[in-house]
Design a protein around this motif. Sequence first.
Motif, short mmCIF file in Angstrom:
data_model
loop_
_atom_site.label_atom_id
_atom_site.label_comp_id
_atom_site.label_asym_id
_atom_site.label_seq_id
_atom_site.Cartn_x
_atom_site.Cartn_y
_atom_site.Cartn_z
N GLU A 147 -8.70 8.36 -3.18
CA GLU A 147 -7.51 7.52 -3.00
C GLU A 147 -7.45 6.91 -1.60
N THR A 205 -2.84 0.59 -8.27
CA THR A 205 -1.94 1.73 -8.42
C THR A 205 -0.51 1.30 -8.10
N THR A 206 0.44 2.09 -8.56
CA THR A 206 1.85 1.83 -8.21
C THR A 206 2.04 1.86 -6.70
N GLU A 207 1.36 2.81 -6.04
CA GLU A 207 1.43 2.91 -4.58
C GLU A 207 0.97 1.62 -3.93
N THR A 209 0.87 -1.42 -5.26
CA THR A 209 1.82 -2.50 -5.54
C THR A 209 3.03 -2.41 -4.63
N GLU A 210 3.49 -1.21 -4.37
CA GLU A 210 4.64 -1.03 -3.47
C GLU A 210 4.26 -1.44 -2.04
N THR A 213 4.11 -5.18 -1.84
CA THR A 213 5.47 -5.74 -1.84
C THR A 213 6.07 -5.67 -0.45
N GLY A 252 -2.18 -8.05 -10.32
CA GLY A 252 -2.00 -6.61 -10.54
C GLY A 252 -3.29 -5.84 -10.57
#
Length: 269
Positions: A147, A205-207, A209-210, A213, A252
Amino acid sequence: MTPGTGVTELLAKGELTVRGRIREASNAALHCTVALEDREAACIYKPVAGERPLWDFPDGTLAEREVAAYEVSEATGWGLVPPTVLRDGPYGEGMCQLWIEPDPEPEPGAELLALVDGEEPGEGWKAIGFAEVGEGRTALLVHADDERLRRLAVLDAVINNADRKGGHLLPAAGGRLYGIDHGVTFHTEDKLRTLLWGWAGEPLTTEATEALTRLKQGLEGGGALAAALSELITAAELDATRARVDALLASGRHPEPGGEWPAIPWPPV
């Protein structure tokens, strides 16, 4: 010294003393100590005067790009680049970065890169490509499905890193991983060259994307990140950075090699 409160002030305002030169570096890179009052730390100082001209990057801009990479890294919240500042020094203006000692006792199995036989990377690894290993033999070059590397892959896509080699990965104590040597970044054209292609085309990953942002918000007019980068890179390069963040959020997915530029740096390590 480990990164923490006051490190950038120490790097920016402390007295620089040159201790030696890092001869393997392609540009002038000096190992120094920096001292301010009762604090002292080891650091690396790369004076602009010691930068070799490049055909595709403006002369005398690599130090500023290194600092810009640190600013973006900090804005993600991941802390992937050691504290880095632009300052005057014994050989003129340059970048000054906290020296990070490699982990002296890495855990067994903590390797980030490897060469393996066969055509599949195996569990826990991501394929990069085939490499010649001598006597007409080839082996599969792989990187860890880690990661920390995945975060670096996202950072590199944002800053358009043209030179993510294996030697630019710095595992440190406590499980931290840093990326170093970010002089060839932020070009307006797509120049992404990296060993970290293992996630190409896969969903972010969601991480991630955050983090993207947060970058988008910081890069908006009046944002803190936009203000910091405007002092370090050109307006066109700042616009291109915004566009890369927007493109990553829209797709994405991790980017894939574009085909117009060598995808893997040479030498890779």
